[in-house]
Design a protein around this motif. Structure first.
Motif, short mmCIF file in Angstrom:
data_model
loop_
_atom_site.label_atom_id
_atom_site.label_comp_id
_atom_site.label_asym_id
_atom_site.label_seq_id
_atom_site.Cartn_x
_atom_site.Cartn_y
_atom_site.Cartn_z
N SER A 195 6.62 18.10 -0.15
CA SER A 195 5.15 17.95 -0.15
C SER A 195 4.78 16.48 -0.24
O SER A 195 3.83 16.03 0.41
N GLY A 196 5.52 15.73 -1.06
CA GLY A 196 5.28 14.29 -1.17
C GLY A 196 5.50 13.58 0.14
O GLY A 196 4.75 12.67 0.51
N PHE A 197 6.53 14.00 0.89
CA PHE A 197 6.80 13.37 2.19
C PHE A 197 5.59 13.53 3.11
O PHE A 197 5.17 12.59 3.80
N TYR A 198 5.03 14.74 3.13
CA TYR A 198 3.90 14.99 4.02
C TYR A 198 2.64 14.29 3.53
O TYR A 198 1.78 13.90 4.34
N ASP A 199 2.52 14.12 2.24
CA ASP A 199 1.39 13.37 1.70
C ASP A 199 1.44 11.92 2.19
O ASP A 199 0.44 11.36 2.65
N ILE A 200 2.62 11.32 2.11
CA ILE A 200 2.79 9.95 2.59
C ILE A 200 2.46 9.87 4.08
O ILE A 200 1.75 8.97 4.54
N MET A 201 2.98 10.82 4.83
CA MET A 201 2.76 10.84 6.28
C MET A 201 1.27 10.93 6.60
O MET A 201 0.76 10.24 7.50
N SER A 202 0.57 11.78 5.86
CA SER A 202 -0.86 11.95 6.13
C SER A 202 -1.64 10.67 5.82
O SER A 202 -2.59 10.32 6.53
N HIS A 203 -1.23 9.94 4.78
CA HIS A 203 -1.89 8.68 4.47
C HIS A 203 -1.70 7.67 5.58
O HIS A 203 -2.64 6.96 5.98
N ILE A 204 -0.50 7.59 6.10
CA ILE A 204 -0.23 6.65 7.18
C ILE A 204 -1.05 7.01 8.41
O ILE A 204 -1.70 6.15 9.02
N MET A 205 -1.06 8.29 8.78
CA MET A 205 -1.73 8.69 10.02
C MET A 205 -3.25 8.57 9.92
O MET A 205 -3.91 8.23 10.90
N GLU A 206 -3.81 8.87 8.75
CA GLU A 206 -5.27 8.74 8.59
C GLU A 206 -5.72 7.31 8.88
O GLU A 206 -6.81 7.08 9.43
N GLN A 207 -4.91 6.35 8.47
CA GLN A 207 -5.29 4.95 8.67
C GLN A 207 -4.91 4.47 10.07
O GLN A 207 -5.62 3.67 10.68
N TYR A 208 -3.78 4.94 10.56
CA TYR A 208 -3.29 4.51 11.87
C TYR A 208 -4.23 4.93 13.00
O TYR A 208 -4.56 4.13 13.88
N PHE A 209 -4.66 6.20 12.96
CA PHE A 209 -5.51 6.71 14.04
C PHE A 209 -6.98 6.40 13.76
O PHE A 209 -7.84 7.28 13.65
N SER A 210 -7.27 5.13 13.62
CA SER A 210 -8.65 4.67 13.48
C SER A 210 -8.72 3.26 14.02
O SER A 210 -7.79 2.47 13.85
N GLY A 211 -9.83 2.94 14.69
CA GLY A 211 -9.95 1.62 15.31
C GLY A 211 -9.22 1.56 16.64
O GLY A 211 -8.37 2.41 16.96
N THR A 212 -9.53 0.56 17.43
CA THR A 212 -8.97 0.48 18.78
C THR A 212 -8.28 -0.85 19.09
O THR A 212 -7.65 -0.98 20.13
N ASP A 213 -8.38 -1.84 18.18
CA ASP A 213 -7.82 -3.14 18.51
C ASP A 213 -6.31 -3.15 18.27
O ASP A 213 -5.74 -2.29 17.61
N ASP A 214 -5.66 -4.15 18.83
CA ASP A 214 -4.22 -4.36 18.64
C ASP A 214 -4.04 -4.96 17.25
O ASP A 214 -4.25 -6.15 17.05
N ASN A 215 -3.66 -4.12 16.30
CA ASN A 215 -3.82 -4.45 14.89
C ASN A 215 -2.46 -4.61 14.22
O ASN A 215 -1.59 -3.74 14.32
N THR A 216 -2.29 -5.71 13.49
CA THR A 216 -1.06 -5.93 12.72
C THR A 216 -0.78 -4.77 11.79
O THR A 216 0.37 -4.36 11.59
N SER A 217 -1.84 -4.21 11.19
CA SER A 217 -1.66 -3.08 10.28
C SER A 217 -0.98 -1.90 10.97
O SER A 217 -0.19 -1.17 10.35
N ASP A 218 -1.28 -1.69 12.26
CA ASP A 218 -0.66 -0.58 12.99
C ASP A 218 0.85 -0.75 13.06
O ASP A 218 1.61 0.21 12.89
N TYR A 219 1.30 -1.96 13.30
CA TYR A 219 2.74 -2.19 13.43
C TYR A 219 3.44 -2.02 12.08
O TYR A 219 4.59 -1.55 12.03
N ILE A 220 2.76 -2.40 11.01
CA ILE A 220 3.33 -2.17 9.69
C ILE A 220 3.46 -0.67 9.44
O ILE A 220 4.50 -0.19 8.94
#
Length: 277
Positions: A195-220
């Protein structure tokens, strides 16, 4: 990177097999009275409770306990914790557990010296603290939420059928320090670990799939996700693989300590839908 932002994260992390040594370094900075907050008692079975109490006593602290913090801590439990902290005249709240325990400790921290109803003030009106707050420290036993290095707190009001998260902007609400020993996660049941693994995954995806610019945060975030997928597969096969569990713990912290959110919209719509359900 689009937009202007300020980045500050004041939490000091002690990471690794000897991370508990950090408690001896941090405790002298605070007063005598410590409110020890934890969940259902698993830390007493796996020995973590005894280790923490021994260090507190060695540092001359008066220990007051607030046990029974449940997953998705309730507003009723928050009110109880506030009264316990007031009765103890707590100088420090030490949360030992997973994300719910850390979230709860922060909610108590901002409420102890507040005359207003904390549910209305912080989780309905989303105000920032206008009163003195108590410092919080964390000893992490389950990874997933990132609460050990952020200002977030999620509280549930069952009567109102609401589960609401408030990410406090005030730096004082962040844990002052957090102890992260990957070995403390070994005894988690498989279901909770996954469950913790999926929690981490959801946090990453919620932030990743927002905005449209070529973003350093995305690569991290792409790097964090790669690490998570690889290490999670190892941990499922070998729950006591230190390398895998340490990388997962580190990934969870950085997935939600506000760093990768910079330059992103992060509306957290999926989390809000999940909380409503």
């Amino acid at each position: 990177m689009l937009g202007d932002f300020i980045y500050c994260n004041p939490t000091k992390l002690y990471f690794g097999k000897n991370a508990m040594d950090g408690l001896n370094r941090e405790l002298p900075k605070y007063g005598k009275n410590v409110l020890l907050v934890y969940g259902g008692g698993s830390i007493k079975k796996n020995g973590i409770y005894d280790k923490v109490v021994a260090i507190l006593k060695a540092n001359g602290k008066n220990i007051f306990e607030d046990a029974g913090v449940m997953p998705n801590p309730t507003v009723e439990k928050l009110y109880e914790g506030v009264e316990r902290a007031r009765a103890a005249k707590a100088d420090l709240i030490l949360a030992v557990g997973g994300g719910s325990v850390c979230d709860y400790a922060k909610a108590v921290s901002v409420s102890v010296h507040c005359d207003e109803d904390p549910w209305e003030k912080y989780f309905i009106r989303f105000e920032e603290p206008t009163c003195e707050t108590l410092p919080v420290g964390c000893v992490l036993t389950m990874v997933g939420t990132g609460s050990e290095m952020n200002g977030g707190s999620v509280i549930t009001n069952r009567k109102a059928k609401l589960k609401i998260g408030h990410v406090f902007a005030d730096e004082k609400i962040f844990p002052r320090f957090s102890v992260l020993n990957p070995e403390f996660t070994y005894t988690l049941p498989k279901y909770q670990m996954v469950s913790g693994f999926y929690d981490i995954m959801s946090h990453i995806m919620e932030q990743y799939f927002s905005g449209t610019d070529d973003n350093t945060s995305d690569y991290i975030m792409e790097g964090l996700m790669r690490s998570l997928v690889h290490s999670s597969l190892v941990a499922v096969r070998e729950p006591e693989n230190y390398e895998a569990r340490s990388n997962i713990m580190w990934t969870a912290t950085w997935a939600l300590n506000t760093l990768v959110a910079k330059g992103k919209d992060t509306d957290w719509e999926v989390h809000m839908l999940g909380q409503a359900v």
